[in-house]
Write an enzyme that holds these catalytic residues in place. Structure first.
Site, PDB file in Angstrom:
ATOM      1  N   GLU A 166      28.005  52.366  41.323  1.00 51.37           N
ATOM      2  CA  GLU A 166      28.749  53.612  41.542  1.00 51.37           C
ATOM      3  C   GLU A 166      28.784  54.512  40.319  1.00 51.37           C
ATOM      4  O   GLU A 166      29.859  54.939  39.867  1.00 51.37           O
ATOM      5  CB  GLU A 166      30.170  53.304  42.040  1.00 51.37           C
ATOM      6  CG  GLU A 166      30.170  52.679  43.415  1.00 51.37           C
ATOM      7  CD  GLU A 166      31.551  52.521  44.020  1.00 51.37           C
ATOM      8  OE1 GLU A 166      32.556  52.763  43.324  1.00 51.37           O
ATOM      9  OE2 GLU A 166      31.641  52.156  45.202  1.00 51.37           O
ATOM     10  N   GLU A 371      28.301  47.179  49.486  1.00 47.71           N
ATOM     11  CA  GLU A 371      29.744  46.995  49.689  1.00 47.71           C
ATOM     12  C   GLU A 371      30.160  47.682  50.972  1.00 47.71           C
ATOM     13  O   GLU A 371      29.714  48.810  51.251  1.00 47.71           O
ATOM     14  CB  GLU A 371      30.567  47.616  48.542  1.00 47.71           C
ATOM     15  CG  GLU A 371      30.483  46.868  47.249  1.00 47.71           C
ATOM     16  CD  GLU A 371      31.328  47.498  46.141  1.00 47.71           C
ATOM     17  OE1 GLU A 371      32.382  48.094  46.454  1.00 47.71           O
ATOM     18  OE2 GLU A 371      30.906  47.401  44.985  1.00 47.71           O
TER      19      GLU A 371
HETATM   20  C1  BG6 Z   1      34.026  50.193  45.029  1.00 49.42           C
HETATM   21  C2  BG6 Z   1      33.848  49.371  43.782  1.00 49.42           C
HETATM   22  O1  BG6 Z   1      34.341  51.489  44.627  1.00 49.42           O
HETATM   23  O2  BG6 Z   1      35.083  49.935  45.852  1.00 49.42           O
HETATM   24  C3  BG6 Z   1      34.598  48.060  43.761  1.00 49.42           C
HETATM   25  O3  BG6 Z   1      32.495  49.149  43.518  1.00 49.42           O
HETATM   26  C4  BG6 Z   1      35.957  48.256  44.398  1.00 49.42           C
HETATM   27  O4  BG6 Z   1      34.660  47.614  42.447  1.00 49.42           O
HETATM   28  C5  BG6 Z   1      35.741  48.683  45.850  1.00 49.42           C
HETATM   29  O5  BG6 Z   1      36.777  47.143  44.333  1.00 49.42           O
HETATM   30  C6  BG6 Z   1      37.005  48.858  46.648  1.00 49.42           C
HETATM   31  O6  BG6 Z   1      37.876  49.698  45.972  1.00 49.42           O
HETATM   32  P1  BG6 Z   1      39.388  49.265  45.735  1.00 49.42           P
HETATM   33  O7  BG6 Z   1      39.994  50.300  44.882  1.00 49.42           O
HETATM   34  O8  BG6 Z   1      39.997  49.180  47.069  1.00 49.42           O
HETATM   35  O9  BG6 Z   1      39.280  47.922  45.078  1.00 49.42           O
END
Ligand code: BG6
Length: 471
Positions: A166, A371
């Site tokens: 990201e 993700e």
């Molecule tokens: C992504 C990141 O932005 O989202 C992760 O790569 C992150 O590191 C994930 O944990 C979810 O975001 P959050 O703030 O809900 O943990």
């Protein structure tokens, strides 16, 4: 489009899950690890720090055994830069090197393909102290040296590499660059300077990967927020297109095509934010194309026009986590058609299908979801297991969206959910859980850290066993 038939997932589809070192490992001050910007970040008292996380550093064998039981074909994780080079450059830390050797061996032994993120938010504080980090050109050489060290050390077993997680978010979040959060408008200029240096660094790392890792494939892991015009007012469509260019495509155009697209260039020039381009920079980006495009997807955004007026001039920008409105361009508004998570992230699997199709049409690179997941507040019940039906529903819809995109010709390598076991959220501590496996700890009470399988664990196990036929 609704079609008569939906193709099956290919037999070698990588069903996986993801994590990041600082969010899962713990052992933040053990075995010679140096400090990263995440370790020194000021954290609100109600939220835990990253020092223990899910204690994966000490329990990785138990966690990998659970991955094996679930049937995971791939595990995407990041290497903590400061476990390898405690200062970011210079001396290597043998204990850190050994940890990842063991972790990778354990995965391979269990038939799980490792997918390694070279750098996921945790930039070495040592490099910030030495020269200010990514905003200095010296950062390019240090990243390339670090990446090359990983390729040489682990490249015999790791064939899938991700350059930076990201980068598009790092650019807009000063603390991730080792800068203070004050005056974010001014920090945008530094963010885009850092962005340029990261693009040069990753282009050179791609070259090194191809040189040093036999059969190695490497790509960016970006975040993609699909955007919709809020109404059929043509100005909303224009705002949406502009927002897509300056929030999503600018980075991939640099990384994949080696160019500052016209909208982004004008945007930077109008705001006096265009970084200096050194001889050879653009050539390096053009010459070193990624092998695939990985992206993280959680939600979409609805976009309206935000014209200049007496109170707003060019350069006026407001932020939530990311920029939320920019005078003369766009503003993000609530999409009334979508439900949202407890954190206001709008749930939209159609947005994922659109993202995949847009990216495929523009770049023609195989895609990998690195993700995608559902964050929720969860408490283990007194009897039975935790029935996380909302997570199952979210993931079913999003995997189906991948299937539908593949049905119309999009090439996908795999799908990695966020996350396998519960870990610390990027912004919301341990109270925002994403895993198929519950980790028995609270925000500040570490309890026994026991791992417990949620209902979604069994659902993902079945999904993998049936190669997604149940979706
Ligand atoms: C992504 C990141 O932005 O989202 C992760 O790569 C992150 O590191 C994930 O944990 C979810 O975001 P959050 O703030 O809900 O943990």
């Amino acid at each position: 489009m609704q079609t008569k038939k939906l193709n099956e997932f290919p037999k070698d589809f990588l069903w996986g899950s993801s994590s990041a070192a600082f969010q899962i490992e713990g052992a933040a001050y053990e075995d010679g690890k140096g400090l990263s910007v995440m370790d020194v970040r000021k954290i609100k008292p109600e939220i835990c720090d990253y020092s223990v996380a899910s204690d994966h550093y000490h329990r990785y064998k138990e966690d990998i055994a659970l991955m094996k039981e679930c049937g995971l074909k791939a595990y995407r994780f990041s290497i903590a830069w400061t476990r390898i080079f405690p200062n970011g450059n210079g001396e290597v830390n043998p204990k850190g090197v050994a940890f990842y050797n063991d972790l990778i061996d354990e995965l391979v032994k269990n038939g799980i393909t490792p997918i390694v993120t070279i750098y996921h938010f945790e930039y070495p504080q040592g490099l910030i102290d030495q020269y200010g980090g990514w905003i200095d050109r010296r950062s390019i050489e240090d990243y390339v040296n670090y990446a090359s060290f990983l390729f040489k050390t682990y490249g015999d077993r790791v064939k899938y590499w991700l350059t930076i997680n990201e980068q598009d978010h790092v650019v807009h979040m000063p603390f991730r660059l080792g800068l203070t959060d004050e005056n974010r408008r001014e920090k945008e200029k530094l963010g885009f300077l850092a962005n340029h240096n990261m693009c040069v660094a990753t282009a050179l790392a791609i070259e090194k990967c191809h040189e040093l890792v036999e059969g190695g494939k490497i790509g960016p892991a970006t975040c993609f927020e699909t955007m919709y015009p809020t109404t059929n007012d043509p100005l909303d469509s224009l705002a949406c297109m502009d927002a897509m260019e300056i929030r999503n495509y600018y980075l991939l155009d640099l990384t994949i095509k080696g160019e500052y697209n016209g909208t982004f260039r004008r945007y930077l020039e109008d705001r006096d934010m265009m970084p200096e381009i050194h001889p050879g920079d653009m050539e390096a980006m053009k010459a070193n194309k990624p092998d695939f495009l990985a992206f993280n997807y959680y939600y979409s955004e609805s976009i309206s026009a935000f014209p200049l007026d007496d109170e707003h001039e060019i350069g006026d920008i407001e932020f939530k986590l990311l920029p939320s409105r920019e005078a003369g361009i766009y503003q993000v508004v609530r999409n009334e058609n979508l439900k949202a998570t407890l954190w206001g992230w709008e749930i939209d699997e159609v947005g994922l299908q659109l993202a995949a199709r847009l990216l495929w049409e523009r770049y023609r690179l195989p895609l990998l979801i690195t993700e995608c997941g559902f964050g929720n507040k969860e408490v283990w019940p007194e009897e039975g297991i935790l029935e996380d039906d909302d997570r199952i529903d979210y993931l079913t819809r999003h995997i189906r969206a991948v299937k539908e995109a593949m049905n119309v010709g999009v090439d996908f390598i795999g799908f990695c959910s966020w996350s396998f076991i519960d870990l610390i959220s990027g912004h919301s501590g341990f109270s925002k859980r994403y895993g198929f496996v519950f980790v028995n700890r609270d925000e500040h009470d570490l309890k026994d850290m026991a791992r417990r399988k949620k209902k979604s664990f069994y659902w993902y196990q079945k999904t993998i066993a049936e190669n997604g036929e149940n979706i």
